[in-house]
Design an enzyme around this catalytic site. Structure first.
Site, PDB file in Angstrom:
ATOM      1  N   CYS A 150      -2.738 -18.928  32.878  1.00  0.00           N
ATOM      2  CA  CYS A 150      -3.260 -17.812  32.085  1.00  0.00           C
ATOM      3  C   CYS A 150      -2.134 -17.234  31.219  1.00  0.00           C
ATOM      4  O   CYS A 150      -1.027 -17.011  31.717  1.00  0.00           O
ATOM      5  CB  CYS A 150      -3.801 -16.747  33.032  1.00  0.00           C
ATOM      6  SG  CYS A 150      -4.216 -15.206  32.203  1.00  0.00           S
ATOM      7  N   SER A 184     -10.512 -15.009  47.587  1.00  0.00           N
ATOM      8  CA  SER A 184     -10.203 -14.300  46.345  1.00  0.00           C
ATOM      9  C   SER A 184      -9.567 -12.935  46.578  1.00  0.00           C
ATOM     10  O   SER A 184     -10.183 -12.031  47.134  1.00  0.00           O
ATOM     11  CB  SER A 184     -11.474 -14.136  45.499  1.00  0.00           C
ATOM     12  OG  SER A 184     -11.223 -13.310  44.396  1.00  0.00           O
ATOM     13  N   SER A 185      -8.333 -12.791  46.118  1.00  0.00           N
ATOM     14  CA  SER A 185      -7.591 -11.530  46.216  1.00  0.00           C
ATOM     15  C   SER A 185      -8.275 -10.467  45.354  1.00  0.00           C
ATOM     16  O   SER A 185      -8.494  -9.333  45.779  1.00  0.00           O
ATOM     17  CB  SER A 185      -6.161 -11.772  45.722  1.00  0.00           C
ATOM     18  OG  SER A 185      -5.381 -10.632  45.827  1.00  0.00           O
ATOM     19  N   HIS A 190       0.179 -15.586  47.720  1.00  0.00           N
ATOM     20  CA  HIS A 190      -0.816 -15.836  46.673  1.00  0.00           C
ATOM     21  C   HIS A 190      -0.187 -16.742  45.611  1.00  0.00           C
ATOM     22  O   HIS A 190       0.994 -16.603  45.293  1.00  0.00           O
ATOM     23  CB  HIS A 190      -1.261 -14.505  46.048  1.00  0.00           C
ATOM     24  CG  HIS A 190      -2.378 -14.634  45.066  1.00  0.00           C
ATOM     25  ND1 HIS A 190      -2.167 -15.016  43.755  1.00  0.00           N
ATOM     26  CD2 HIS A 190      -3.716 -14.429  45.192  1.00  0.00           C
ATOM     27  CE1 HIS A 190      -3.335 -15.038  43.128  1.00  0.00           C
ATOM     28  NE2 HIS A 190      -4.288 -14.689  43.978  1.00  0.00           N
ATOM     29  N   CYS A 206     -12.921 -14.457  34.456  1.00  0.00           N
ATOM     30  CA  CYS A 206     -12.054 -13.909  33.413  1.00  0.00           C
ATOM     31  C   CYS A 206     -11.706 -15.053  32.459  1.00  0.00           C
ATOM     32  O   CYS A 206     -11.943 -16.226  32.773  1.00  0.00           O
ATOM     33  CB  CYS A 206     -10.793 -13.307  34.017  1.00  0.00           C
ATOM     34  SG  CYS A 206      -9.777 -14.508  34.912  1.00  0.00           S
ATOM     35  N   THR A 208      -1.070  -9.727  38.464  1.00  0.00           N
ATOM     36  CA  THR A 208      -1.992  -9.307  37.399  1.00  0.00           C
ATOM     37  C   THR A 208      -3.355  -8.822  37.890  1.00  0.00           C
ATOM     38  O   THR A 208      -4.060  -8.138  37.156  1.00  0.00           O
ATOM     39  CB  THR A 208      -2.226 -10.458  36.397  1.00  0.00           C
ATOM     40  OG1 THR A 208      -2.787 -11.578  37.099  1.00  0.00           O
ATOM     41  CG2 THR A 208      -0.932 -10.869  35.717  1.00  0.00           C
ATOM     42  N   HIS A 262     -10.706 -19.448  43.279  1.00  0.00           N
ATOM     43  CA  HIS A 262     -10.972 -19.090  44.676  1.00  0.00           C
ATOM     44  C   HIS A 262     -12.468 -18.874  44.910  1.00  0.00           C
ATOM     45  O   HIS A 262     -12.913 -17.781  45.268  1.00  0.00           O
ATOM     46  CB  HIS A 262     -10.162 -17.848  45.073  1.00  0.00           C
ATOM     47  CG  HIS A 262      -8.701 -18.138  45.202  1.00  0.00           C
ATOM     48  ND1 HIS A 262      -7.725 -17.217  44.937  1.00  0.00           N
ATOM     49  CD2 HIS A 262      -8.045 -19.274  45.565  1.00  0.00           C
ATOM     50  CE1 HIS A 262      -6.534 -17.774  45.128  1.00  0.00           C
ATOM     51  NE2 HIS A 262      -6.713 -19.018  45.506  1.00  0.00           N
ATOM     52  N   SER A 285     -13.325 -14.570  39.823  1.00  0.00           N
ATOM     53  CA  SER A 285     -13.396 -15.979  40.233  1.00  0.00           C
ATOM     54  C   SER A 285     -14.824 -16.391  40.607  1.00  0.00           C
ATOM     55  O   SER A 285     -15.038 -17.453  41.176  1.00  0.00           O
ATOM     56  CB  SER A 285     -12.467 -16.206  41.431  1.00  0.00           C
ATOM     57  OG  SER A 285     -12.752 -15.276  42.457  1.00  0.00           O
ATOM     58  N   GLU A 333      -0.296 -16.941  42.386  1.00  0.00           N
ATOM     59  CA  GLU A 333       0.366 -16.268  41.256  1.00  0.00           C
ATOM     60  C   GLU A 333       1.707 -15.677  41.673  1.00  0.00           C
ATOM     61  O   GLU A 333       2.711 -15.811  40.964  1.00  0.00           O
ATOM     62  CB  GLU A 333      -0.531 -15.166  40.680  1.00  0.00           C
ATOM     63  CG  GLU A 333       0.115 -14.471  39.491  1.00  0.00           C
ATOM     64  CD  GLU A 333      -0.611 -13.211  39.041  1.00  0.00           C
ATOM     65  OE1 GLU A 333       0.068 -12.281  38.572  1.00  0.00           O
ATOM     66  OE2 GLU A 333      -1.856 -13.153  39.149  1.00  0.00           O
TER      67      GLU A 333
END
Length: 290
Positions: free
Chosen positions: A97, A226-227, A129, A13, A167, A41, A270, A131
């Site tokens: 971000c 990676s979530s 996490h 992203c 997000t 990640h 990611s 974030e």
């Protein structure tokens, strides 16, 4: 001839692209650059940047650091990180971000309002996490984190609720949580909810489903941490049960290849494009050998 296709919509992203670009820019100057936590990640991309000189540190190591340059990744950081940086004369390269930054500001504004004792600030996200830690930090740890619909049941429905989202979470489950709270909250209090899911992530869903459904076999490329990867992989499996999660070409299972006419390679926000290309080439090479 077996068709092997890479999903054009998959890959980093813009937040991750910016963070990596900032890291490469600094490293090209020959400076010593630290990164607080894995920049992304994905272990292969982390390894690539490590070879360029990027030093990944954790929060404990960050506290011991002085007179250094540190990159903050796209996930964002709690206010405490900036305080430590100032005290330790650490120069921050802030790659948070902009979508996350806006969300942090909104949650902080909510927290600063006078009616805090009468409401719950709730964040739909993954506990621990990066974030989410940054978001909870805006409320000095007061925000309640719920990971799934089941956990919404433990909220106090006699108090007002303000709901936000990490997000990169699932839009579908966010709306399920909204409906559940609407049904259970007391009529004497208020419920406000804010869809703060990144549109670049949310918009990938329909395209990814279409891509996964159009192939006999799917290799979804993502780091295990990676979530976003876990969520997008589940979306692939819903439309194509013959979807498999891998994080490198070594994990391609040869036994899946015979009898398929089309293979799709896709990934998370990611996942670097170069890694998907590497895996696509490895699949083609294995097909030739069979």
């Amino acid at each position: 001839m077996v068709k092997v296709e890479i999903d054009e919509g998959s890959g980093f992203c813009f937040g991750v692209v910016t963070a990596i670009h900032k890291a490469e820019e600094e490293l090209a100057k020959g400076v010593t650059l630290y990164c607080l936590g894995d920049i992304v990640h994905n272990s292969r991309e982390v390894e690539r940047l490590k070879e360029m000189g990027l030093i990944t540190i954790n929060h404990e190591e960050f506290k011991q650091l002085h007179n250094a340059k540190v990159l903050l990744r796209a996930h964002g950081e709690p206010p405490e990180t900036y305080i430590i940086a100032k005290e330790n004369n650490i120069e921050i390269i802030d790659a948070t971000c902009p979508v996350v930054l806006r969300l942090q500001k909104r949650i902080k504004q909510e927290y600063m309002q006078e009616d805090l004792d009468e409401k719950q600030i709730v964040i739909y996200g993954k506990n621990g996490h990066a974030e989410v830690l940054g978001l909870v930090g805006q409320t000095t740890g007061k925000a309640i984190v719920i990971e799934k619909l089941d956990e919404a049941r433990r909220l106090d429905f006699s108090k007002s609720i303000r709901l936000y989202s990490q997000t990169t979470k699932s839009l579908d489950e966010f709306w399920e949580i909204v409906e559940y709270i609407k049904e259970h909250i007391s009529p004497d209090v208020t419920f406000e909810y804010y869809d703060t899911i990144c549109r670049q992530v949310a918009n990938r869903m329909p395209n990814l489903r279409k891509f996964a459904a159009s192939h006999d076999l799917i290799f979804f490329v993502s780091g295990k941490k990676s979530s976003n990867g876990k969520m997008l992989f589940e979306e692939c499996k819903k439309v194509n049960p013959n979807s498999h999660l891998i994080d490198s070409a070594d994990e391609i299972d040869d036994s899946l290849l015979p009898g398929v006419n089309s293979i799709g390679v896709c990934g998370a926000t990611s996942t670097p494009k170069w890694l998907m290309e590497e895996i696509s080439e490895a699949i083609k090479a294995q097909i030739k050998r069979q």
